[in-house]
Design a protein around this motif. Sequence first.
Motif, short mmCIF file in Angstrom:
data_model
loop_
_atom_site.label_atom_id
_atom_site.label_comp_id
_atom_site.label_asym_id
_atom_site.label_seq_id
_atom_site.Cartn_x
_atom_site.Cartn_y
_atom_site.Cartn_z
N GLY A 125 0.86 -1.19 0.00
CA GLY A 125 0.00 0.00 0.00
C GLY A 125 0.89 1.23 0.00
O GLY A 125 1.82 1.30 -0.78
N THR A 126 0.63 2.19 0.86
CA THR A 126 1.47 3.39 0.90
C THR A 126 2.77 3.11 1.66
O THR A 126 2.89 2.09 2.34
CB THR A 126 0.75 4.53 1.64
N PHE A 127 3.71 4.04 1.54
CA PHE A 127 4.95 3.91 2.31
C PHE A 127 4.63 3.91 3.81
O PHE A 127 5.23 3.17 4.59
CB PHE A 127 5.93 5.05 1.97
N ALA A 128 3.67 4.72 4.21
CA ALA A 128 3.27 4.77 5.63
C ALA A 128 2.74 3.41 6.09
O ALA A 128 3.02 2.97 7.21
CB ALA A 128 2.22 5.86 5.84
N ASP A 129 2.00 2.73 5.22
CA ASP A 129 1.49 1.39 5.56
C ASP A 129 2.65 0.42 5.76
O ASP A 129 2.66 -0.39 6.69
CB ASP A 129 0.60 0.84 4.43
N PHE A 130 3.62 0.52 4.85
CA PHE A 130 4.81 -0.34 4.96
C PHE A 130 5.53 -0.10 6.28
O PHE A 130 5.89 -1.03 7.01
CB PHE A 130 5.77 -0.07 3.78
N LYS A 131 5.72 1.19 6.58
CA LYS A 131 6.44 1.56 7.81
C LYS A 131 5.73 1.02 9.05
O LYS A 131 6.37 0.47 9.95
CB LYS A 131 6.47 3.11 7.87
N THR A 132 4.44 1.13 9.06
CA THR A 132 3.65 0.64 10.19
C THR A 132 3.81 -0.87 10.33
O THR A 132 4.04 -1.39 11.43
CB THR A 132 2.15 0.98 9.99
N LYS A 133 3.73 -1.57 9.21
CA LYS A 133 3.80 -3.03 9.24
C LYS A 133 5.19 -3.50 9.66
O LYS A 133 5.34 -4.45 10.44
CB LYS A 133 3.43 -3.58 7.86
N PHE A 134 6.21 -2.81 9.14
CA PHE A 134 7.59 -3.20 9.47
C PHE A 134 7.87 -2.91 10.95
O PHE A 134 8.45 -3.74 11.66
CB PHE A 134 8.57 -2.44 8.57
N SER A 135 7.43 -1.74 11.41
CA SER A 135 7.64 -1.38 12.82
C SER A 135 6.94 -2.36 13.74
O SER A 135 7.44 -2.71 14.82
CB SER A 135 7.12 0.03 13.09
N GLN A 136 5.78 -2.81 13.30
CA GLN A 136 5.02 -3.79 14.09
C GLN A 136 5.77 -5.12 14.20
O GLN A 136 5.84 -5.71 15.28
CB GLN A 136 3.70 -4.02 13.38
N ALA A 137 6.36 -5.54 13.09
CA ALA A 137 7.15 -6.78 13.11
C ALA A 137 8.34 -6.64 14.06
O ALA A 137 8.69 -7.58 14.78
CB ALA A 137 7.63 -7.12 11.69
N ALA A 138 8.93 -5.46 14.06
CA ALA A 138 10.10 -5.21 14.92
C ALA A 138 9.69 -5.11 16.39
O ALA A 138 10.38 -5.61 17.27
CB ALA A 138 10.80 -3.93 14.47
N THR A 139 8.58 -4.47 16.63
CA THR A 139 8.10 -4.28 18.01
C THR A 139 7.67 -5.60 18.64
O THR A 139 7.92 -5.85 19.82
CB THR A 139 6.90 -3.30 18.03
N THR A 140 7.03 -6.43 17.86
CA THR A 140 6.43 -7.64 18.42
C THR A 140 7.35 -8.85 18.40
O THR A 140 6.98 -9.91 18.91
CB THR A 140 5.13 -8.01 17.68
N ARG A 141 8.54 -8.73 17.83
CA ARG A 141 9.51 -9.83 17.90
C ARG A 141 9.86 -10.02 19.37
O ARG A 141 10.44 -9.14 19.99
CB ARG A 141 10.73 -9.48 17.05
N PHE A 142 9.49 -11.15 19.94
CA PHE A 142 9.71 -11.37 21.37
C PHE A 142 11.19 -11.67 21.62
O PHE A 142 11.78 -12.51 20.96
CB PHE A 142 8.84 -12.54 21.85
N GLY A 143 11.77 -10.97 22.58
CA GLY A 143 13.17 -11.19 22.91
C GLY A 143 14.07 -10.59 21.84
O GLY A 143 13.75 -9.57 21.25
N SER A 144 15.21 -11.22 21.59
CA SER A 144 16.19 -10.67 20.66
C SER A 144 15.94 -11.14 19.24
O SER A 144 15.57 -12.29 19.02
CB SER A 144 17.59 -11.12 21.08
#
Length: 214
Positions: free
Chosen positions: A121-140
């Motif tokens: 979708g938009t770059f903002a959508d990408f950023k949100t999705k990528f940030s979410q993947a990074a935030t929710t990765r449990f532990g290291s």
Amino acid sequence: MSASGQGAAHQMSHTLPNLPYPFDALEPYIDAKTMEIHHDKHHGAYVTNLNKALESHPDLQRLTVEELLAQINKVPENIRTAVRNNGGGHMNHTLFWKIMKKGGGGEPAGDLADAIKGAFGTFADFKTKFSQAATTRFGSGWAWLLFRDGKLVIESTANQDNPIMDGGKAFFGLDVWEHAYYLKYQNRRPEYIEAWWNTVNWSQVAEHYAAARK
Ligand code: MN
């Protein structure tokens, strides 16, 4: 000898690549002390320990780190975990330093921008999705933008795993180990991630994208 020499036939050992900018280049988003420890000590240790693991396996010393990790299940069992963790650490950080720069941030242009829009979708959508993947990765672990089966996708991995270990081609990644942000952000990983976008070297990422796409 290059750290991740492209098919270097006589590679004797892996080496720590120089940081392509001074330790304080990413201030105020990533502090100089964190960069110094992260590069010299953490990445340095991955390289040292990878070489140590390979000492007793001269045949494997000729392989690039990419080659080692792409066939990690063929690496002898007694050194497999060491190669996975330290080879992964070496490969991941080598990419990570390159995709940041002083005065980074903004948005990608050209083919990469189009591909991101096509996939997310938009770059903002990408950023949100990528940030979410990074935030929710449990532990290291890491968040990645990669090609898998010819498609552009976002994934995350644990520890120092890299998508190359199961057939993915990552060309953009974010380190969410606490060592990457704890001095400045303590437990506030989302704040680190938000700040980190201001360091991204999109023209470098576009080059990696073009190479990975082939
Ligand atoms: Mn790290």
